[in-house]
Design a protein around this motif. Structure first.
Motif, short mmCIF file in Angstrom:
data_model
loop_
_atom_site.label_atom_id
_atom_site.label_comp_id
_atom_site.label_asym_id
_atom_site.label_seq_id
_atom_site.Cartn_x
_atom_site.Cartn_y
_atom_site.Cartn_z
N LEU A 110 0.86 -1.17 0.00
CA LEU A 110 0.00 0.00 0.00
C LEU A 110 0.90 1.23 0.00
CD1 LEU A 110 -2.64 -1.24 2.60
CD2 LEU A 110 -2.85 -1.22 0.11
N LEU A 111 1.28 1.66 -1.19
CA LEU A 111 2.18 2.79 -1.32
C LEU A 111 1.60 4.05 -0.67
CD1 LEU A 111 3.34 2.19 -5.00
CD2 LEU A 111 4.75 1.98 -2.95
N PRO A 112 2.49 4.88 -0.07
CA PRO A 112 3.96 4.90 -0.21
C PRO A 112 4.73 3.96 0.73
CG PRO A 112 3.27 6.76 1.11
CD PRO A 112 2.00 6.07 0.67
N LYS A 113 4.04 3.05 1.38
CA LYS A 113 4.71 2.10 2.28
C LYS A 113 5.40 1.01 1.47
CE LYS A 113 3.68 -0.42 6.56
NZ LYS A 113 2.59 -0.84 7.49
N TYR A 114 6.63 0.75 1.80
CA TYR A 114 7.43 -0.33 1.22
C TYR A 114 7.67 -0.17 -0.28
CZ TYR A 114 6.15 -2.57 5.66
OH TYR A 114 5.93 -2.86 6.98
N ARG A 115 8.22 0.95 -0.65
CA ARG A 115 8.73 1.07 -2.01
C ARG A 115 9.97 0.19 -2.13
NH1 ARG A 115 8.59 7.71 -2.26
NH2 ARG A 115 6.33 7.95 -2.64
N GLY A 116 10.18 -0.37 -3.32
CA GLY A 116 11.37 -1.17 -3.53
C GLY A 116 11.09 -2.61 -3.88
N ALA A 117 12.12 -3.45 -3.69
CA ALA A 117 12.13 -4.79 -4.31
C ALA A 117 11.47 -5.89 -3.50
CB ALA A 117 13.58 -5.18 -4.60
N SER A 118 11.24 -5.70 -2.20
CA SER A 118 10.76 -6.83 -1.39
C SER A 118 9.60 -6.43 -0.48
CB SER A 118 11.92 -7.38 -0.55
OG SER A 118 12.48 -6.36 0.27
N PRO A 119 8.53 -5.85 -1.01
CA PRO A 119 7.43 -5.40 -0.15
C PRO A 119 6.70 -6.54 0.56
CG PRO A 119 6.80 -5.25 -2.46
CD PRO A 119 8.27 -5.54 -2.43
N ILE A 120 6.56 -7.68 -0.08
CA ILE A 120 5.84 -8.80 0.54
C ILE A 120 6.64 -9.35 1.72
CG2 ILE A 120 4.91 -11.12 0.17
CD1 ILE A 120 4.43 -10.34 -2.76
#
Length: 307
Positions: A110-120
């Motif tokens: 749920l952006l802007p939370k955990y931008r980048g390669a490994s959000p899960i």
């Protein structure tokens, strides 16, 4: 509508399959290059490449996204939408301009939370109770585009990376057609992200799977859940790397030092943590098959005895 699809892992392959099933014209699929296996001459295709092959779709696997021959091929194709899902590389600016209507990225948080390669993985490590999917209008910055639509998904106590990834990919696959259709008829609103609330996650490496038993049991279990499948979880004991395939917490554990094996029998290897203990019920020694604690007790009882 002509869709160019860009992605690599299984989570993306399911979306490609659904787009094809829903009748979208997909003149181009772009995925990571094939990887040559360590032994022999065979190669491993990405899951998206495998899916595209089974569907008979034209696929490009460039080593360099700025290669002139690759760019010429892409720009020669009539593309309405570029749909990106976990491709594994940052797209250059020219690729964001090939679609007549929009370049859409499917991001698994749920952006802007955990931008980048490994959000899960990050959502599981942090013990979050919910996550979701963000469909964003891509720009040249990482996961900073305006939001087209967000979908929330509860994280179950039993979820690990494999199960949560499967649930998220199903949610994305079932909603991508609606997102594309709404943008196509201009029946949507863009919402800017609050960049002040942004958080970031890093690319996971194989070494990240090492378990530190001086941590709390809850944190260890969350890490185990997050890295299920790849890179997996392991610990080092007597200079031997031992992979962990199943574990659970033992709250009523006897006293001991963090990292100490305080008991070992057919029920499991019991390792003291900073607060309680972890019971490892399925494990794997180097170049061996996965075994249960009962089998380990029969074959490795001397190994786990205190030195």
């Amino acid at each position: 509508m002509n869709i160019a699809f860009v992605g690599s892992p299984q989570i993306s392959a399911k979306i490609l399959e659904k787009l094809h099933k829903d009748g979208f014209n997909i003149p181009l699929v772009i995925s990571q290059p094939d990887k040559r296996k360590k032994r022999g001459q065979s190669v491993d295709l990405s899951e998206v490449s495998t899916m595209a092959l089974s569907l008979g779709l034209n696929t490009l696997k460039p080593l360099d996204l700025n290669d002139s021959a690759f760019r010429k091929k892409v720009e020669a194709i009539d593309i309405d939408f570029l749909v990106v899902s976990a491709y594994g590389k940052i797209l250059p600016g020219w690729m964001l301009n090939v679609a007549h209507k929009m370049c859409i990225n499917i991001h698994y948080s749920l952006l802007p939370k955990y931008r980048g390669a490994s959000p899960i993985q990050t959502s599981l490590i942090n013990g979050d109770s919910e996550t979701g999917i963000s469909f964003i209008k891509m720009n040249e910055k990482m996961d900073e585009g305006d939001l087209i639509k967000t979908l929330v998904l509860d994280i179950k106590k039993t979820d690990d990376k494999i199960s949560l990834e499967n649930r998220l990919s199903t949610l994305a696959a079932n909603n991508i057609a609606g997102v594309l259709n709404s943008v196509n008829i201009n029946s949507f609103n863009l919402n800017k992200q609050n960049h002040k609330d942004a958080s970031y996650c890093i690319k996971v490496n194989k070494s990240d799977g090492r378990i530190d038993f001086s941590d709390s049991s809850n944190n260890i279990i969350n890490k185990f859940r997050a890295y299920k499948g790849w890179p997996g979880s392991y610990f080092l004991y007597k200079d031997t790397v031992i992979k962990i395939h199943e574990m659970h917490e033992l709250k009523d554990a006897e006293s001991g030092i963090s990292g100490e094996i305080i008991n070992f029998d057919s029920n499991g290897v019991v390792v003291k943590t900073s607060d309680t203990a972890i019971v490892i019920t399925h494990l794997q020694f180097p170049n061996k098959k996965i075994i249960s604690a009962q089998d380990a007790n029969n074959s490795y009882s001397d190994f786990f005895l205190k030195s």
